[in-house]
Design an enzyme around this catalytic site. Sequence first.
Site, PDB file in Angstrom:
ATOM      1  N   GLU A  13       0.819  -1.214   0.000  1.00 23.90           N
ATOM      2  CA  GLU A  13       0.000   0.000   0.000  1.00 23.90           C
ATOM      3  C   GLU A  13       0.855   1.267   0.000  1.00 23.90           C
ATOM      4  O   GLU A  13       0.382   2.354   0.340  1.00 23.90           O
ATOM      5  CB  GLU A  13      -0.949  -0.031   1.205  1.00 23.90           C
ATOM      6  CG  GLU A  13      -2.063  -1.027   1.012  1.00 23.90           C
ATOM      7  CD  GLU A  13      -2.586  -1.592   2.318  1.00 23.90           C
ATOM      8  OE1 GLU A  13      -3.461  -0.955   2.899  1.00 23.90           O
ATOM      9  OE2 GLU A  13      -2.104  -2.641   2.762  1.00 23.90           O
ATOM     10  N   SER A 187      -6.448  -5.501   4.396  1.00 24.78           N
ATOM     11  CA  SER A 187      -7.052  -5.140   3.101  1.00 24.78           C
ATOM     12  C   SER A 187      -7.750  -6.328   2.429  1.00 24.78           C
ATOM     13  O   SER A 187      -7.861  -6.391   1.211  1.00 24.78           O
ATOM     14  CB  SER A 187      -6.003  -4.578   2.134  1.00 24.78           C
ATOM     15  OG  SER A 187      -5.393  -3.450   2.680  1.00 24.78           O
ATOM     16  N   SER A 318     -11.767   7.612   2.780  1.00 16.76           N
ATOM     17  CA  SER A 318     -11.654   6.564   3.794  1.00 16.76           C
ATOM     18  C   SER A 318     -12.775   6.721   4.818  1.00 16.76           C
ATOM     19  O   SER A 318     -13.414   7.767   4.907  1.00 16.76           O
ATOM     20  CB  SER A 318     -10.302   6.650   4.498  1.00 16.76           C
ATOM     21  OG  SER A 318      -9.247   6.419   3.606  1.00 16.76           O
TER      22      SER A 318
HETATM   23  N1  LIG Z   1     -16.702 -13.687  10.108  1.00 15.32           N
HETATM   24  C1  LIG Z   1     -17.067 -13.013   9.007  1.00 15.32           C
HETATM   25  N2  LIG Z   1     -18.251 -13.260   8.400  1.00 15.32           N
HETATM   26  C2  LIG Z   1     -18.616 -12.605   7.270  1.00 15.32           C
HETATM   27  N3  LIG Z   1     -17.861 -11.680   6.655  1.00 15.32           N
HETATM   28  C3  LIG Z   1     -16.658 -11.380   7.211  1.00 15.32           C
HETATM   29  C4  LIG Z   1     -16.199 -12.018   8.420  1.00 15.32           C
HETATM   30  N4  LIG Z   1     -14.994 -11.504   8.743  1.00 15.32           N
HETATM   31  C5  LIG Z   1     -14.706 -10.595   7.798  1.00 15.32           C
HETATM   32  N5  LIG Z   1     -15.689 -10.492   6.886  1.00 15.32           N
HETATM   33  C6  LIG Z   1     -15.709  -9.563   5.731  1.00 15.32           C
HETATM   34  O1  LIG Z   1     -14.384  -9.449   5.236  1.00 15.32           O
HETATM   35  C7  LIG Z   1     -13.893  -8.114   5.359  1.00 15.32           C
HETATM   36  C8  LIG Z   1     -12.417  -8.100   5.747  1.00 15.32           C
HETATM   37  O2  LIG Z   1     -12.204  -8.787   6.968  1.00 15.32           O
HETATM   38  P1  LIG Z   1     -11.302  -8.200   8.124  1.00 15.32           P
HETATM   39  O3  LIG Z   1     -11.303  -9.155   9.259  1.00 15.32           O
HETATM   40  O4  LIG Z   1     -11.740  -6.821   8.419  1.00 15.32           O
HETATM   41  O5  LIG Z   1      -9.856  -8.221   7.458  1.00 15.32           O
HETATM   42  P2  LIG Z   1      -8.902  -7.049   6.900  1.00 15.32           P
HETATM   43  O6  LIG Z   1      -7.872  -6.837   7.946  1.00 15.32           O
HETATM   44  O7  LIG Z   1      -8.319  -7.654   5.693  1.00 15.32           O
HETATM   45  O8  LIG Z   1      -9.724  -5.828   6.663  1.00 15.32           O
HETATM   46  C9  LIG Z   1     -14.788  -7.459   6.399  1.00 15.32           C
HETATM   47  O9  LIG Z   1     -14.828  -6.055   6.184  1.00 15.32           O
HETATM   48  C10 LIG Z   1     -16.103  -8.150   6.166  1.00 15.32           C
HETATM   49  O10 LIG Z   1     -16.817  -7.562   5.084  1.00 15.32           O
END
Ligand SMILES: Nc1ncnc2c1ncn2[C@@H]1O[C@H](COP(=O)(O)OP(=O)(O)O)[C@@H](O)[C@H]1O
EC number: 6.3.2.4
Length: 350
Positions: A13, A187, A318
């Site tokens: 990034e 991400s 953002s």
């Molecule tokens: N347990 C879950 N069930 C359904 N969707 C999920 C779940 N965990 C994450 N997501 C989806 O995936 C996206 C990215 O997950 P996240 O844990 O925030 O990882 P990152 O650090 O990559 O942002 C979230 O914004 C959500 O939309």
Amino acid sequence: MKIVVLAGGRSTERNVSLSSSAKVANALRRKGYEVALVDLFLGLPDATDSQLNALFTSEEQAIDLNISDEIMTDDVINALRPDGSTQLFGPNVLKIAGLADIVWIGLHGGDGENGKVQAVLDLNNIAYTGSGPLASGITMDKSVSKQIMLYNGIQTARFINLNRADAANVTLPFEFPVVIKPANGGSSVGMYISKDEASFKADLAAAFEFDDDVVIEEYIKGREFSMAVVNGRALSAIEIIVNDGWYDFEHKFVSGNTTQFVTPPDIPEAVHDEMKQIALKTFKALGLSNYGRIDFFWNDNGLYVIEGNSLPGMTPLSLMPQEAEADGISYEDLCDSIVQGQVKQLGLSI
Ligand SMILES: Nc1ncnc2c1ncn2[C@@H]1O[C@H](COP(=O)(O)OP(=O)(O)O)[C@@H](O)[C@H]1O
Ligand SMILES: [Mg+2]
């Protein structure tokens, strides 16, 4: 007051960081700070002390808005340094940071977010915005941060941790679909949603390409929200509505118009209030300081924390700047309050 905005670095990034940090630098200049925008990796080769000092200015600088879409692998970034050296801190970076009253960490992902850069600044007695090394490292690690949430009674999707060495015999304690995430990712890179046993094995192998440890979570069906915390106050939440698929890398950075953001969100006030309480509680439990962002799902079972973010994005599109706007806080005022909040918190005499 003098501020170094530390940008770029060596992460995928990098280009997003360079562009959004230039915007932060100009916002702080409009607030009257003397700001130098510094590329962490490229540094300032051959600059004399007086040249370093002359880089601090409260005059706005032109911003190159053309974010290159070149994939910034380590090799591509390393090739940018003429002498071929590969240490993360470029020439004179620590020197100019030491001339500032405070450093704004404008890095995204990787070593800017996991606490290592913060540790180097700590060891050099250089003050900076945002959270310290330990909280940054904890927040970056999805497995550790979810264990801390559980310990503090904060609802999060049920999960198991899995090391590559134990990947052959996995018994899932919940039903499909499941979400597989590299423990130290971001991400949405390396994340997979497996609908059944058949796709699970391939998805697991693909996730292990990114990390030796993965987190496997139950899939939560619900509405998704994000809430920033700035100087001990939770801002209005923002709802993330993805029209097709899920909030993956493409939706975060590429196909902007297929994702809708709504702030303040259309939810009952009691739920919004509870989200604020949980955001503050999670922020504290993870040890975050100054500012950060907590992400949520909401369904009939209540609020689930998805994850915390120690360095929320600062492009004008953002999530945190949009939430601030909804609360009547301009982009400039948001940047200013983060600096002022940290100066106060650290008891810096400037
Ligand atoms: N347990 C879950 N069930 C359904 N969707 C999920 C779940 N965990 C994450 N997501 C989806 O995936 C996206 C990215 O997950 P996240 O844990 O925030 O990882 P990152 O650090 O990559 O942002 C979230 O914004 C959500 O939309
Ligand atoms: Mg996330």
